[in-house]
Design an enzyme around this catalytic site. Structure first.
Site, PDB file in Angstrom:
ATOM      1  N   GLU A  59      32.251  55.000 116.365  1.00  0.00           N
ATOM      2  CA  GLU A  59      31.963  55.408 117.481  1.00  0.00           C
ATOM      3  C   GLU A  59      31.949  56.891 117.404  1.00  0.00           C
ATOM      4  OE1 GLU A  59      33.690  53.133 116.587  1.00  0.00           O
ATOM      5  OE2 GLU A  59      34.189  51.539 117.941  1.00  0.00           O
ATOM      6  N   ALA A 169      30.351  31.938  76.363  1.00  0.00           N
ATOM      7  CA  ALA A 169      30.875  32.733  75.144  1.00  0.00           C
ATOM      8  C   ALA A 169      30.208  32.028  73.933  1.00  0.00           C
ATOM      9  CB  ALA A 169      32.445  32.952  75.105  1.00  0.00           C
ATOM     10  N   ARG A 191      30.815  44.268  92.305  1.00  0.00           N
ATOM     11  CA  ARG A 191      32.147  44.888  92.100  1.00  0.00           C
ATOM     12  C   ARG A 191      32.487  45.847  93.212  1.00  0.00           C
ATOM     13  NH1 ARG A 191      32.626  46.045  85.530  1.00  0.00           N
ATOM     14  NH2 ARG A 191      32.597  44.032  85.003  1.00  0.00           N
ATOM     15  N   LEU A 211      36.244  47.233  83.399  1.00  0.00           N
ATOM     16  CA  LEU A 211      36.459  46.370  84.808  1.00  0.00           C
ATOM     17  C   LEU A 211      36.442  47.519  85.953  1.00  0.00           C
ATOM     18  CD1 LEU A 211      36.593  43.172  85.200  1.00  0.00           C
ATOM     19  CD2 LEU A 211      38.952  43.947  85.760  1.00  0.00           C
ATOM     20  N   PRO A 299      36.756  30.865  81.062  1.00  0.00           N
ATOM     21  CA  PRO A 299      36.656  29.753  81.696  1.00  0.00           C
ATOM     22  C   PRO A 299      37.969  29.007  82.132  1.00  0.00           C
ATOM     23  CG  PRO A 299      35.734  29.511  79.482  1.00  0.00           C
ATOM     24  CD  PRO A 299      35.936  31.162  79.811  1.00  0.00           C
TER      25      PRO A 299
END
Ligand SMILES: NC(=O)c1ccc[n+]([C@@H]2O[C@H](COP(=O)([O-])OP(=O)(O)OC[C@H]3O[C@@H](n4cnc5c(N)ncnc54)[C@H](OP(=O)(O)O)[C@@H]3O)[C@@H](O)[C@H]2O)c1
Length: 368
Positions: A59, A169, A191, A211, A299
């Site tokens: 705003e 994998a 991400r 990462l 996993p």
């Protein structure tokens, strides 16, 4: 509070405010994404969006863009104007002081403790306030923020890259680059939207990932979280070489970590058989202001998040390759012994991303 069907013109201007809110997709964390349009006789005279925590709310940005010449104008904002003093003053007061005539909002503040107060302030000052009866789009862009405000937990997305035969994998442990460039680019967007990325120590040991979110636009880097166990992250891991916070979490039942690498933080949680209590971890992340959390693990940890019922969305990127049964599966879930114990999901979107396919699933009992 009573909601109202909006006229076509009000809907168009409010849609514009929601589109502006999207511009803060990678940067407003832990705040919500909010956009604002100020119009006179349906002509836009100022617009803005919230960019970063601590900076102007939408705003104020729109009032500034209109040179504060807004007496008698209409304001369209994707979230109820705030009524409290945070890092900035209350937006409801700023709109009252500016002399606007009408405020149209997509949705009330999802925080039950403050919801409706901004609307009350505006109405008491004689400003007409309309609340849209269709908040879906505005809620969608802040679904994690809404969950955190309403239920005290973030939205948890589980992302996994798999082959056509559901392998994550190869038997030698290699998994990087299962999917192509476009899918990897898409994951960086995911991400960038997230407040925290979570991986497991197994993935750190196998892949040594950085990462972080690598996108072309401005991004507030997510917190990177590694769930440790019997093994811990080595001090020379790539995750420590990037900007942004790193949080290592470990199970309280195991001997405590000998020192924490410089620049990292450490928290320990209750545990079961040497495994971190993931529900506690998720609650702790909500307490640290995390709205959207992305789990990108192997996993073992991915299966543990599913078994704990903590996953709100599964994002699968599937490549058109087959690596055979010796490769690793997607989710380790030893608790499931018979078909009656299966977990069921609902496909809500599926589309090609480069040569791969991205599918999004919601747990059947949850929905959004
Ligand atoms: N395709 C993909 O999308 C993808 C993504 C990431 C990784 N990967 C691949 O996955 C493989 C690694 O998978 P992973 O299953 O070994 O590792 P992981 O799931 O990343 O990490 C699992 C480890 O986390 C620790 N842990 C602590 N608390 C836990 C809890 N509550 N539940 C589960 N684990 C907990 C345990 O460590 P301790 O054993 O030390 O006790 C556990 O072995 C690698 O080959 C990697 O390349 C694939």
């Amino acid at each position: 509070m009573i909601t109202t069907p909006l006229s076509e013109q009000d809907t168009t201007l409010l849609d514009r405010a929601v589109a502006l809110a999207q511009k803060g997709l990678f940067t407003t964390k832990p705040n919500p994404r909010v956009g604002c349009v100020i119009a006179r006789k349906n002509k836009i005279i100022g617009e803005g969006w919230h960019v970063r925590a601590g900076q102007d709310h939408a705003e104020i940005a729109a009032l500034t863009a209109a040179n504060h010449d807004v007496r008698g104008a209409d304001v369209f904002v994707s979230l109820e104007p705030c009524s409290h003093h945070g890092k900035t003053g209350p937006c409801a007061s700023a709109l009252i002081d500016a002399g606007v005539a009408r405020v149209v909002i997509s949705m009330l503040d999802p925080n039950p403790e403050v919801s409706g107060r901004g609307v009350e302030m505006l109405r008491q000052a004689g400003i007409e306030v309309l609340i849209s009866d269709n908040p879906d789009q505005a809620r969608m862009i802040n679904s994690g923020f809404c969950l955190r405000m309403e239920k005290g937990r973030p939205l948890v997305r589980l992302k996994i890259a798999a082959t056509l035969d559901g392998r994550t994998a190869a038997s030698d442990g290699s998994s990087q680059w299962i999917t192509g460039d476009s899918a990897r680019k898409d994951v960086h967007t995911l991400r960038a939207m997230s407040c925290a990325l979570i991986t497991g120590i197994g993935t750190i040991r196998a892949d040594n990932p950085r990462l972080n979110a690598r996108v072309d636009s401005d991004v507030e880097q997510p917190l990177r979280v590694v769930v440790e166990g019997h093994h811990v992250v080595p001090p020379d891991a790539a995750i420590f070489n990037e900007a942004g916070r790193v949080l290592l979490v470990g199970p309280r039942s195991l001997p405590s970590r000998k020192g924490v690498p410089s620049g990292a933080e450490y928290l320990s949680f209750d545990s079961n058989h040497g495994k971190v209590d993931l529900e506690q971890l998720i609650k702790s992340l909500a307490g640290q202001g995390c709205n959207e959390v992305l789990v990108e693990a192997g996993p073992t940890l991915a299966g543990a998040f599913l078994s704990a019922g903590l996953v709100d969305e599964i994002w699968i990127y599937q490549s058109p390759d087959i690596i055979g049964e010796a490769g690793r599966g997607m989710f380790v879930m030893p608790g499931i012994k018979s078909i009656q114990e299966k977990m069921s999901f609902q496909l809500i979107d599926s589309r090609p991303v480069g040569g791969d396919v991205r599918s999004i699933y919601l747990p059947q009992e949850k929905g959004l």
